[in-house]
Design a protein around this motif. Sequence first.
Motif, PDB file in Angstrom:
ATOM      1  N   ALA A 198     -48.535 -51.542   2.383  1.00  0.00           N
ATOM      2  CA  ALA A 198     -48.738 -52.992   2.427  1.00  0.00           C
ATOM      3  C   ALA A 198     -47.462 -53.711   2.021  1.00  0.00           C
ATOM      4  O   ALA A 198     -47.165 -54.801   2.507  1.00  0.00           O
ATOM      5  CB  ALA A 198     -49.893 -53.383   1.505  1.00  0.00           C
ATOM      6  N   LEU A 199     -46.703 -53.093   1.131  1.00  0.00           N
ATOM      7  CA  LEU A 199     -45.430 -53.653   0.663  1.00  0.00           C
ATOM      8  C   LEU A 199     -44.445 -52.501   0.483  1.00  0.00           C
ATOM      9  O   LEU A 199     -44.823 -51.396   0.090  1.00  0.00           O
ATOM     10  CB  LEU A 199     -45.605 -54.380  -0.678  1.00  0.00           C
TER      11      LEU A 199
ATOM     12  N   VAL B 285     -39.864 -48.182  -3.592  1.00  0.00           N
ATOM     13  CA  VAL B 285     -41.114 -48.652  -4.175  1.00  0.00           C
ATOM     14  C   VAL B 285     -42.034 -49.085  -3.043  1.00  0.00           C
ATOM     15  O   VAL B 285     -41.656 -49.921  -2.216  1.00  0.00           O
ATOM     16  CB  VAL B 285     -40.872 -49.844  -5.135  1.00  0.00           C
ATOM     17  N   GLU B 286     -43.251 -48.518  -3.010  1.00  0.00           N
ATOM     18  CA  GLU B 286     -44.196 -48.876  -1.948  1.00  0.00           C
ATOM     19  C   GLU B 286     -45.601 -49.022  -2.519  1.00  0.00           C
ATOM     20  O   GLU B 286     -46.038 -48.209  -3.340  1.00  0.00           O
ATOM     21  CB  GLU B 286     -44.173 -47.837  -0.826  1.00  0.00           C
ATOM     22  N   TYR B 287     -46.278 -50.061  -2.040  1.00  0.00           N
ATOM     23  CA  TYR B 287     -47.645 -50.340  -2.477  1.00  0.00           C
ATOM     24  C   TYR B 287     -48.600 -49.985  -1.337  1.00  0.00           C
ATOM     25  O   TYR B 287     -48.419 -50.419  -0.203  1.00  0.00           O
ATOM     26  CB  TYR B 287     -47.788 -51.818  -2.831  1.00  0.00           C
ATOM     27  N   TYR B 288     -49.613 -49.194  -1.666  1.00  0.00           N
ATOM     28  CA  TYR B 288     -50.559 -48.709  -0.655  1.00  0.00           C
ATOM     29  C   TYR B 288     -52.005 -49.015  -1.048  1.00  0.00           C
ATOM     30  O   TYR B 288     -52.353 -49.000  -2.236  1.00  0.00           O
ATOM     31  CB  TYR B 288     -50.459 -47.192  -0.509  1.00  0.00           C
ATOM     32  N   HIS B 289     -52.815 -49.264  -0.042  1.00  0.00           N
ATOM     33  CA  HIS B 289     -54.266 -49.201  -0.189  1.00  0.00           C
ATOM     34  C   HIS B 289     -54.710 -47.966   0.599  1.00  0.00           C
ATOM     35  O   HIS B 289     -54.670 -47.958   1.836  1.00  0.00           O
ATOM     36  CB  HIS B 289     -54.946 -50.461   0.365  1.00  0.00           C
TER      37      HIS B 289
ATOM     38  N   VAL C 169     -52.553 -48.281  -5.128  1.00  0.00           N
ATOM     39  CA  VAL C 169     -51.554 -47.597  -5.958  1.00  0.00           C
ATOM     40  C   VAL C 169     -50.142 -48.064  -5.612  1.00  0.00           C
ATOM     41  O   VAL C 169     -49.864 -48.471  -4.483  1.00  0.00           O
ATOM     42  CB  VAL C 169     -51.640 -46.060  -5.794  1.00  0.00           C
ATOM     43  N   LEU C 170     -49.288 -47.975  -6.614  1.00  0.00           N
ATOM     44  CA  LEU C 170     -47.862 -48.238  -6.434  1.00  0.00           C
ATOM     45  C   LEU C 170     -47.134 -46.915  -6.553  1.00  0.00           C
ATOM     46  O   LEU C 170     -47.250 -46.217  -7.565  1.00  0.00           O
ATOM     47  CB  LEU C 170     -47.362 -49.213  -7.500  1.00  0.00           C
TER      48      LEU C 170
ATOM     49  N   LEU D  68     -41.771 -57.271  -4.930  1.00  0.00           N
ATOM     50  CA  LEU D  68     -42.215 -57.038  -3.556  1.00  0.00           C
ATOM     51  C   LEU D  68     -43.152 -58.143  -3.088  1.00  0.00           C
ATOM     52  O   LEU D  68     -43.106 -58.562  -1.931  1.00  0.00           O
ATOM     53  CB  LEU D  68     -42.931 -55.690  -3.456  1.00  0.00           C
ATOM     54  N   GLU D  69     -43.987 -58.633  -3.979  1.00  0.00           N
ATOM     55  CA  GLU D  69     -44.967 -59.663  -3.627  1.00  0.00           C
ATOM     56  C   GLU D  69     -44.328 -61.033  -3.448  1.00  0.00           C
ATOM     57  O   GLU D  69     -44.951 -61.935  -2.883  1.00  0.00           O
ATOM     58  CB  GLU D  69     -46.048 -59.749  -4.695  1.00  0.00           C
ATOM     59  N   SER D  70     -43.096 -61.202  -3.906  1.00  0.00           N
ATOM     60  CA  SER D  70     -42.441 -62.513  -3.811  1.00  0.00           C
ATOM     61  C   SER D  70     -42.125 -62.897  -2.373  1.00  0.00           C
ATOM     62  O   SER D  70     -41.854 -64.056  -2.081  1.00  0.00           O
ATOM     63  CB  SER D  70     -41.148 -62.521  -4.634  1.00  0.00           C
TER      64      SER D  70
END
Length: 302
Positions: A13-14, A26-30, A93-94, A142-144
């Motif tokens: 997702a990111l 760095v990666e954000y996953y669902h 998770v990150l 990442l969310e910015s």
Amino acid sequence: MDAIFDKLPDAPALSSQSRAWSGILVEYYHHIANELIAPRLAQHLITLNCGKPYHLIQRFDGHIFEKQVQPGNLILTPAGQPTEWIWDSEVDVLHLLLEPEFINKVVTEVFEGNSAQIEILNSFATPDPRIQQIGQLLLAELESEQLGNRFYGESLANALTVHLIRSYCTVKPVVRHNSSGLSKSKLKRVVEYIQDHLDQDLSLNEIAFEINLSVYHFTRLFKQSMGLAPHQYQIRCRVERAKELLQQGEMAIADIATRVGFYDQSHLNRHFKRIVGVSPKVVQQNSKNFLYISNSVQDRTA
């Protein structure tokens, strides 16, 4: 060795891929409920649970670990070993992937040790407030939805690595500290370099190389000398340069923002108001009013 995320059917997702942070991805996953098998990991992997508790089974180095992973818990999986994960519910998770070469570089430069003596240890469903805090800061970047600041991202990566070496290694090296700050000549070179390249997204490695220091020692000594971290100082320099251009009254605010290295006008607005106390538009308007009054006075006295 395999890149673990090549085995996943879903996309992140990111991701920090476009930000080019040195030594870390760095990666954000669902993730949906799934089973993942990786023959060998190419990077050291930290997985932080950013959502609800979930049940996880990990097979690693001939051992089986099984536990309920609580929010904020980490799973640290060293590079170079086959591993398997099984989870039975959706998870958020990150993933923090650290290059072994980056770890070795920090060991050599920060701890002045032999990286061959350092072995990262596996850790399963462990609470660690420091890593959780760093992970949250990286996730916020990442969310910015902005390109952000390489200084900041790489500072966090170095802090994460130093903590990892101190807390999750077979050998516990000691950092050698110099409390005197940067020398006047090195500080002058760094300040001039940053100010001459405000429109560029500089890397900490690039600056540290200029004065022949490790990234860790550079960031620590710079803060001792200036009272600000490098990324904080860079932002203040950008704001000050923007203020000068606004007072000249010759450029649009959006153009000034990109000229001094901000991502866009809103990025400039946020930092400008925080540091100066008013918006760029107020400074620009006041400068125009001042110029108008000054010109009027000159016309009357001519």
